[in-house]
Design a protein around this motif. Structure first.
Motif, PDB file in Angstrom:
ATOM      1  N   VAL A   1       0.843  -1.208   0.000  1.00 19.30           N
ATOM      2  CA  VAL A   1       0.000   0.000   0.000  1.00 19.30           C
ATOM      3  C   VAL A   1       0.880   1.261   0.000  1.00 19.30           C
ATOM      4  CG1 VAL A   1      -1.708   1.347   1.326  1.00 19.30           C
ATOM      5  CG2 VAL A   1      -1.953  -1.134   1.141  1.00 19.30           C
ATOM      6  N   ALA A   2       1.955   1.216   0.785  1.00 18.99           N
ATOM      7  CA  ALA A   2       2.828   2.389   0.937  1.00 18.99           C
ATOM      8  C   ALA A   2       3.377   2.858  -0.412  1.00 18.99           C
ATOM      9  CB  ALA A   2       3.972   2.060   1.882  1.00 18.99           C
ATOM     10  N   ALA A   3       3.589   1.923  -1.300  1.00 15.28           N
ATOM     11  CA  ALA A   3       4.154   2.273  -2.605  1.00 15.28           C
ATOM     12  C   ALA A   3       3.255   3.253  -3.357  1.00 15.28           C
ATOM     13  CB  ALA A   3       4.363   1.004  -3.424  1.00 15.28           C
ATOM     14  N   ARG A   4       1.941   3.242  -2.995  1.00 15.83           N
ATOM     15  CA  ARG A   4       1.016   4.160  -3.673  1.00 15.83           C
ATOM     16  C   ARG A   4       0.964   5.533  -3.010  1.00 15.83           C
ATOM     17  NH1 ARG A   4      -4.421   1.069  -4.110  1.00 15.83           N
ATOM     18  NH2 ARG A   4      -3.551  -0.965  -3.636  1.00 15.83           N
ATOM     19  N   TYR A   5       1.647   5.677  -1.893  1.00 17.71           N
ATOM     20  CA  TYR A   5       1.661   6.972  -1.186  1.00 17.71           C
ATOM     21  C   TYR A   5       3.108   7.425  -0.981  1.00 17.71           C
ATOM     22  CZ  TYR A   5      -3.244   5.966  -0.127  1.00 17.71           C
ATOM     23  OH  TYR A   5      -4.571   5.682  -0.223  1.00 17.71           O
TER      24      TYR A   5
ATOM     25  N   ALA B   1       4.467  10.134  -0.870  1.00 21.32           N
ATOM     26  CA  ALA B   1       4.694  11.342  -0.059  1.00 21.32           C
ATOM     27  C   ALA B   1       4.641  11.048   1.438  1.00 21.32           C
ATOM     28  CB  ALA B   1       3.662  12.397  -0.421  1.00 21.32           C
ATOM     29  N   VAL B   2       4.112   9.886   1.813  1.00 15.55           N
ATOM     30  CA  VAL B   2       4.001   9.589   3.249  1.00 15.55           C
ATOM     31  C   VAL B   2       5.168   8.692   3.671  1.00 15.55           C
ATOM     32  CG1 VAL B   2       2.560   8.573   5.071  1.00 15.55           C
ATOM     33  CG2 VAL B   2       1.470   9.713   3.121  1.00 15.55           C
ATOM     34  N   LYS B   3       6.000   9.221   4.546  1.00  9.01           N
ATOM     35  CA  LYS B   3       7.134   8.443   5.022  1.00  9.01           C
ATOM     36  C   LYS B   3       6.611   7.459   6.071  1.00  9.01           C
ATOM     37  CE  LYS B   3      11.412   9.501   7.078  1.00  9.01           C
ATOM     38  NZ  LYS B   3      11.855  10.505   8.004  1.00  9.01           N
ATOM     39  N   TRP B   4       7.013   6.210   5.976  1.00  9.93           N
ATOM     40  CA  TRP B   4       6.501   5.237   6.948  1.00  9.93           C
ATOM     41  C   TRP B   4       7.605   4.345   7.474  1.00  9.93           C
ATOM     42  CZ3 TRP B   4       5.671  -0.273   6.490  1.00  9.93           C
ATOM     43  CH2 TRP B   4       6.186  -0.827   5.324  1.00  9.93           C
ATOM     44  N   ASP B   5       7.332   3.745   8.625  1.00  7.22           N
ATOM     45  CA  ASP B   5       8.271   2.769   9.162  1.00  7.22           C
ATOM     46  C   ASP B   5       7.503   1.687   9.917  1.00  7.22           C
ATOM     47  OD1 ASP B   5       7.497   4.226  11.331  1.00  7.22           O
ATOM     48  OD2 ASP B   5       9.502   4.695  12.044  1.00  7.22           O
ATOM     49  N   SER B   6       8.231   0.637  10.266  1.00  8.81           N
ATOM     50  CA  SER B   6       7.587  -0.510  10.892  1.00  8.81           C
ATOM     51  C   SER B   6       8.223  -0.767  12.255  1.00  8.81           C
ATOM     52  CB  SER B   6       7.759  -1.702   9.950  1.00  8.81           C
ATOM     53  OG  SER B   6       7.986  -2.884  10.654  1.00  8.81           O
ATOM     54  N   TRP B   7       7.375  -0.982  13.265  1.00  3.91           N
ATOM     55  CA  TRP B   7       7.858  -1.233  14.629  1.00  3.91           C
ATOM     56  C   TRP B   7       7.231  -2.511  15.153  1.00  3.91           C
ATOM     57  CZ3 TRP B   7      10.383   2.245  18.291  1.00  3.91           C
ATOM     58  CH2 TRP B   7      10.883   3.410  17.680  1.00  3.91           C
ATOM     59  N   PHE B   8       7.958  -3.209  16.021  1.00  2.00           N
ATOM     60  CA  PHE B   8       7.350  -4.329  16.731  1.00  2.00           C
ATOM     61  C   PHE B   8       6.623  -3.771  17.952  1.00  2.00           C
ATOM     62  CE2 PHE B   8      10.959  -6.762  14.688  1.00  2.00           C
ATOM     63  CZ  PHE B   8      10.162  -7.164  13.630  1.00  2.00           C
ATOM     64  N   VAL B   9       5.523  -4.429  18.286  1.00  3.68           N
ATOM     65  CA  VAL B   9       4.605  -3.849  19.267  1.00  3.68           C
ATOM     66  C   VAL B   9       5.240  -3.692  20.654  1.00  3.68           C
ATOM     67  CG1 VAL B   9       3.496  -6.079  19.809  1.00  3.68           C
ATOM     68  CG2 VAL B   9       2.239  -3.950  20.159  1.00  3.68           C
ATOM     69  N   ASP B  10       6.145  -4.575  21.031  1.00  2.00           N
ATOM     70  CA  ASP B  10       6.734  -4.472  22.369  1.00  2.00           C
ATOM     71  C   ASP B  10       7.558  -3.187  22.517  1.00  2.00           C
ATOM     72  OD1 ASP B  10       8.457  -5.547  20.485  1.00  2.00           O
ATOM     73  OD2 ASP B  10       9.326  -7.064  21.802  1.00  2.00           O
ATOM     74  N   ILE B  11       8.449  -2.963  21.566  1.00  2.00           N
ATOM     75  CA  ILE B  11       9.299  -1.779  21.673  1.00  2.00           C
ATOM     76  C   ILE B  11       8.493  -0.509  21.376  1.00  2.00           C
ATOM     77  CG2 ILE B  11      10.215  -2.010  19.313  1.00  2.00           C
ATOM     78  CD1 ILE B  11      12.152  -0.734  22.385  1.00  2.00           C
ATOM     79  N   PHE B  12       7.487  -0.646  20.528  1.00  2.00           N
ATOM     80  CA  PHE B  12       6.618   0.506  20.264  1.00  2.00           C
ATOM     81  C   PHE B  12       5.914   0.933  21.564  1.00  2.00           C
ATOM     82  CE2 PHE B  12       2.465   2.305  19.122  1.00  2.00           C
ATOM     83  CZ  PHE B  12       2.892   3.407  18.399  1.00  2.00           C
ATOM     84  N   ALA B  13       5.372  -0.059  22.285  1.00  2.80           N
ATOM     85  CA  ALA B  13       4.685   0.238  23.559  1.00  2.80           C
ATOM     86  C   ALA B  13       5.661   0.903  24.533  1.00  2.80           C
ATOM     87  CB  ALA B  13       4.115  -1.039  24.168  1.00  2.80           C
ATOM     88  N   ALA B  14       6.904   0.460  24.511  1.00  6.14           N
ATOM     89  CA  ALA B  14       7.912   1.054  25.395  1.00  6.14           C
ATOM     90  C   ALA B  14       8.192   2.495  24.982  1.00  6.14           C
ATOM     91  CB  ALA B  14       9.191   0.225  25.361  1.00  6.14           C
ATOM     92  N   LYS B  15       8.323   2.718  23.675  1.00  2.20           N
ATOM     93  CA  LYS B  15       8.683   4.062  23.197  1.00  2.20           C
ATOM     94  C   LYS B  15       7.568   5.088  23.399  1.00  2.20           C
ATOM     95  CE  LYS B  15      12.828   3.492  22.515  1.00  2.20           C
ATOM     96  NZ  LYS B  15      13.694   4.108  23.515  1.00  2.20           N
ATOM     97  N   LEU B  16       6.334   4.605  23.562  1.00  3.95           N
ATOM     98  CA  LEU B  16       5.242   5.543  23.866  1.00  3.95           C
ATOM     99  C   LEU B  16       5.481   6.205  25.225  1.00  3.95           C
ATOM    100  CD1 LEU B  16       1.856   3.945  22.751  1.00  3.95           C
ATOM    101  CD2 LEU B  16       3.299   5.546  21.528  1.00  3.95           C
TER     102      LEU B  16
END
Ligand code: IPM
Ligand code: MG
Length: 394
Positions: free
Chosen positions: A240-244, A246-261
């Protein structure tokens, strides 16, 4: 039971599930091309169904409806908006008829375009006070195909401005009541991801980022461990990202994402987040806590045809048992109403309500105008009155 029969039974159950899910994929493919988004501009009347629910639900939904009626009085008068009370989605009634969603309730719900819903009781196996019915929320989301659960969280003074797009009809939830106790010692649950189901939520998130010129989108999974389902979700995101561009995106694993919040420096960088159902459930409670608690966050369940707006907290039965229901805080449902108003095109009204709610949460410590859940705070009626008194001053 002999092991052969045990295995055969489990296989049969699994076979049925796979068959249903393959049919669902076909239905998803069809709805993608055939169904259009509801056009609220041309709709008259837009019917807003109000479901009280359980516990504090009837109290906070009654007050929220009053505020909405106040904001929409001209539209109600002109026949553009109609409110409709929907009764019977209570745990007592659901148990009485032995249905998660009583047929009569579902029929009424389907006569509405959008719903304002108070929390409903979700029994658990260990609880024992009620039969272990499926969650009414989950059933409504599935029956109305409300595939996007959109949950904004803002703490301006800390630079937090997040919008979560939680997948709402698949993942760990879709078969949450259809797992099997294969034997006394072995329990198995199922988690489902489809290309179509993943694509529609991820596309909605990218679309939102693109339209609002937000150049940061985060996809959250645990694709390193759940290689099939989360692997698919991430793979679809890549596509999907390939069609956008202009939108910069990245991927996170949920454990470290929850920590970084919880990391004050890093968390401001997140803006739009898209994630599978269960991670979305957990992470949005965590995020809401940073905003002031789950009582401060609203939730929009959106599908092409219907949409349902609710609090992200539960029915708080203890408050009712202790006689504190009148002191329940309707803020979460009022926040959900901001999303409702915006969704049906009443943007100016949405902004007025949001401004007053922001003001109330800022002033909370100084005044006795916000409910605290106890008799030292405002009642939900007093709070609604204050909101309505303040709106004209905005
Ligand atoms: C939510 C709630 C629901 C969920 C419950 C009440 C079924 O926690 O809306 O986040 O798990 O989705
Ligand atoms: Mg939740």
């Amino acid at each position: 039971m002999n092991p052969k029969t045990t295995i055969e039974r489990a296989k049969e159950h699994f076979g049925k599930i796979i068959e249903e899910q393959l049919n669902r994929v076909e239905a998803l493919k069809n709805s993608e091309t055939r169904e259009n988004w509801t056009d609220y501009k041309s709709l008259k009347p837009i019917v807003i169904g109000v479901i009280g629910g359980d516990g504090i639900g009837p109290y906070i939904s009654r007050e929220t409806r009053r505020v909405l009626e106040f904001l929409l009085r001209d539209a109600v008068e002109s026949g553009k908006i109609r409110f409709k009370e929907i009764s019977g989605l209570t745990i007592e009634r659901r148990v009485e008829v032995g249905q998660t969603l009583p047929d009569a309730v579902l029929a009424e719900v389907k006569k509405c375009h959008v719903l304002l819903k108070g929390p409903t009781t979700t029994p658990t196996a260990k609880d024992g006070s009620w039969p272990n019915l499926e969650s009414a929320n989950v059933a409504l989301r599935r029956e109305l195909d409300l595939f996007a659960n959109v949950r904004p969280v803002k703490v301006p003074e800390q630079g937090i401005d997040w919008v979560f797009f939680r997948e709402n009809t698949e993942g760990a939830y879709i078969l949450g009541s259809r797992g099997v106790n294969v034997s006394d010692d072995l329990a198995v649950d199922f988690k489902v991801a489809t290309t179509q189901g993943s694509e529609r939520i991820i596309r909605l998130a990218f679309d939102y980022a693109h339209r609002n010129e937000i150049n940061r989108l985060t996809v959250v999974t645990k694709a390193n461990i759940l290689k099939a389902t989360d692997g698919k979700f991430l793979g679809v995101a890549d596509y999907v990202a390939a069609r956008y561009p202009a939108v910069k995106w990245d991927s996170w694993f949920v454990d470290i994402f929850a920590a970084k919040l919880l990391d004050p420096k890093r968390r401001r960088e997140f803006r739009v987040v898209v994630l599978p159902n269960l991670y979305g459930d957990i992470v949005t409670d965590e995020a809401a806590e940073l905003q002031g608690g789950v009582g401060t966050a609203g939730s929009a369940n959106i599908g092409k045809r219907y949409a349902m707006f609710e609090a992200i907290h539960g029915s708080a039965p203890r408050m009712v048992e202790e006689g504190r229901a009148e002191f329940a805080n309707p803020s979460s449902l009022l926040r959900a109403s901001v999303l409702l108003l915006r969704h049906i095109g009443f943007v100016a009204e949405a902004e007025k309500l949001e401004t007053v709610l922001d003001f109330c949460s800022r002033e909370k410590s100084k005044r006795k105008l916000v409910p605290s859940g106890r008799s030292d705070g405002a009642t939900c009626t007093e709070f609604a009155d204050f909101v309505m008194k303040t709106i004209p001053k905005i």
